[in-house]
Design a protein around this motif. Sequence first.
Motif, PDB file in Angstrom:
ATOM      1  N   LEU A 155       1.335  -1.011   0.320  1.00  0.00           N
ATOM      2  CA  LEU A 155       0.362   0.263   0.094  1.00  0.00           C
ATOM      3  C   LEU A 155       0.789   1.262  -0.201  1.00  0.00           C
ATOM      4  CD1 LEU A 155      -2.550  -0.600   2.836  1.00  0.00           C
ATOM      5  CD2 LEU A 155      -3.170  -1.505   0.209  1.00  0.00           C
ATOM      6  N   ASP A 156       0.686   2.243  -0.845  1.00  0.00           N
ATOM      7  CA  ASP A 156       1.430   3.558  -0.244  1.00  0.00           C
ATOM      8  C   ASP A 156      -0.058   4.288   1.254  1.00  0.00           C
ATOM      9  OD1 ASP A 156       2.889   3.254  -2.456  1.00  0.00           O
ATOM     10  OD2 ASP A 156       2.239   5.182  -3.512  1.00  0.00           O
ATOM     11  N   ILE A 157       1.594   4.571   1.501  1.00  0.00           N
ATOM     12  CA  ILE A 157      -0.028   5.352   2.520  1.00  0.00           C
ATOM     13  C   ILE A 157       0.093   7.093   2.852  1.00  0.00           C
ATOM     14  CG2 ILE A 157      -0.275   5.336   5.209  1.00  0.00           C
ATOM     15  CD1 ILE A 157      -0.220   2.484   5.311  1.00  0.00           C
ATOM     16  N   ARG A 174      -3.418   8.099   5.642  1.00  0.00           N
ATOM     17  CA  ARG A 174      -4.244   6.938   4.360  1.00  0.00           C
ATOM     18  C   ARG A 174      -3.912   6.539   3.596  1.00  0.00           C
ATOM     19  NH1 ARG A 174      -6.585   9.435   0.212  1.00  0.00           N
ATOM     20  NH2 ARG A 174      -6.485  11.042  -0.668  1.00  0.00           N
ATOM     21  N   VAL A 175      -4.119   6.000   3.627  1.00  0.00           N
ATOM     22  CA  VAL A 175      -4.584   4.896   2.066  1.00  0.00           C
ATOM     23  C   VAL A 175      -4.766   6.044   0.708  1.00  0.00           C
ATOM     24  CG1 VAL A 175      -4.985   2.719   0.206  1.00  0.00           C
ATOM     25  CG2 VAL A 175      -4.807   2.596   3.204  1.00  0.00           C
ATOM     26  N   THR A 176      -3.542   5.972   0.377  1.00  0.00           N
ATOM     27  CA  THR A 176      -3.470   7.265  -0.923  1.00  0.00           C
ATOM     28  C   THR A 176      -3.318   5.641  -2.183  1.00  0.00           C
ATOM     29  OG1 THR A 176      -1.253   7.099  -0.960  1.00  0.00           O
ATOM     30  CG2 THR A 176      -3.120   8.738  -0.309  1.00  0.00           C
ATOM     31  N   VAL A 216      -2.745   1.344  -3.835  1.00  0.00           N
ATOM     32  CA  VAL A 216      -2.124   0.162  -4.067  1.00  0.00           C
ATOM     33  C   VAL A 216      -1.385  -0.639  -5.166  1.00  0.00           C
ATOM     34  CG1 VAL A 216      -2.941  -2.357  -4.115  1.00  0.00           C
ATOM     35  CG2 VAL A 216      -4.196  -0.329  -3.282  1.00  0.00           C
ATOM     36  N   GLU A 275       4.874  -0.303   7.115  1.00  0.00           N
ATOM     37  CA  GLU A 275       4.802   1.527   6.720  1.00  0.00           C
ATOM     38  C   GLU A 275       4.694   2.318   8.205  1.00  0.00           C
ATOM     39  OE1 GLU A 275       4.346   3.160   4.492  1.00  0.00           O
ATOM     40  OE2 GLU A 275       4.777   1.151   2.697  1.00  0.00           O
ATOM     41  N   LEU A 329      -9.245   2.474   5.272  1.00  0.00           N
ATOM     42  CA  LEU A 329      -8.615   1.125   4.788  1.00  0.00           C
ATOM     43  C   LEU A 329      -9.942  -0.309   5.540  1.00  0.00           C
ATOM     44  CD1 LEU A 329      -6.065  -1.109   4.437  1.00  0.00           C
ATOM     45  CD2 LEU A 329      -5.840  -0.775   7.400  1.00  0.00           C
TER      46      LEU A 329
END
Length: 442
Positions: A134-136, A140-142, A144, A179, A305
């Motif tokens: 994931l890119d966080i 927050r998740v921004t 995949v 992360e 998420l």
Amino acid sequence: MPHVVVLGGSIAGLAATRALRGQGLAVTVVEPDGLATTGARGGVPQGGQLHALLDMGRTQAERWFPGLSKDLVADGAVLGSGDEIRLYENGTRKVSVPGNELIGVSRTLLEDHIRRRTVLDDGVSVRVGRACGLDIRGGRVTGVRVRTAGSAEVAVVPCDAVVDATGRSSRLPSWLAAEGWPEPPADRMRIDLGYATARFRRGGELPGVTVAHQLPAAAGAAEQSDTGAMAAVEGDQWMAVIVAYAERRPSRDPAEFLRRMREMEAGPFGVVADRCAMIGEVETYGMAHSLRRNWWALDRLPGGLFVAGDAVASFNPVYGQGMTSAFLHASCLAAHLRKGADLHAPAHAYFRHVRVVVDAAWEVSTLSDLAQPHVTGPYPRGYRMARRMADWMARASTTDAWVNERFLDVVNMRRRPAALRTPEFWWRVAAALRAQAAQPGR
């Protein structure tokens, strides 16, 4: 339009996709097998086993895919109700419950119908590949990270939120740890379960029977006996599964499978073994432990998420709770979003909602598993009394339709286990046991 990535084209992933589309969100499904294929998927090694879609699961499936049961029956699935469903407790057939329904269908056909409907939705796109992180950013998740099928290339799919539906082998906890986010605490109960499924040609050998189930034995009474289930499914076939633990786990040997069917105390198994030709090979699968990841216990969660299906909790498959739980998780997701929740915020409320579903299923399955001699806990407080009461309830449900109906409501996830702890319920259990004791020969 907000965009959500769903990881996994399993039933949990497709149900979540439908729930998200119902809220007007664009969805990308990331699935190594894609969604356009039919037949068994490589990512579902247990796909050839007999699966149960409990009554509440079918209700929720109809909610997200209207007319699904009708379409399945038109394609050969078998809908049984009332006396057509035979449940056996220690060899004694339980009294039937009018209105109780189960649909006999292979997982392959069920998934085919759901996938077909999903890919026809213009708001759903499919990315063939495997999520690898994931890119966080900004809490927050921004995005995949997705590895393209057949390549080492990794691309980032931007998104506003992500739903992890990659199953019990989910890598999400380790992605979060990488992360700097906490991993959810997990509960594991070692069950050392093995099960085997075979198909048989179905004719007129069992008129008026669509489902037969030999329930797990009560504690202290033949704990080592097999559990079994069979259902009439599409293609004029029976699918039969034998389940056992530890050293009694079934093998792929057809002769052994037939012998164990004939040894079942529930008569329909022997009838099928004696009169029906086996089709293909015996398929086996094993499960070392039940698993519950307590996402609701985390104080810190990245925004956007969500987790659904077996990635939250996977239970002993004997109780058929997996697919039904997946559909219920989709309903939790829809309810969360309908309340106006910020898609970018931590979804603590969603996970609290999911916990109600997970804890109910966990209570039902683990209470029975702990009765197995090789299962060593952990035992909940008051386990011995709870186990004794469960045995009383099981005995009463063989003769009292009211007790059996409420028992099936909990088993089919229509009611929470608390429904079996009311004074009225236990008055009826006591009355049924007194009546049984008064009968000669009991």
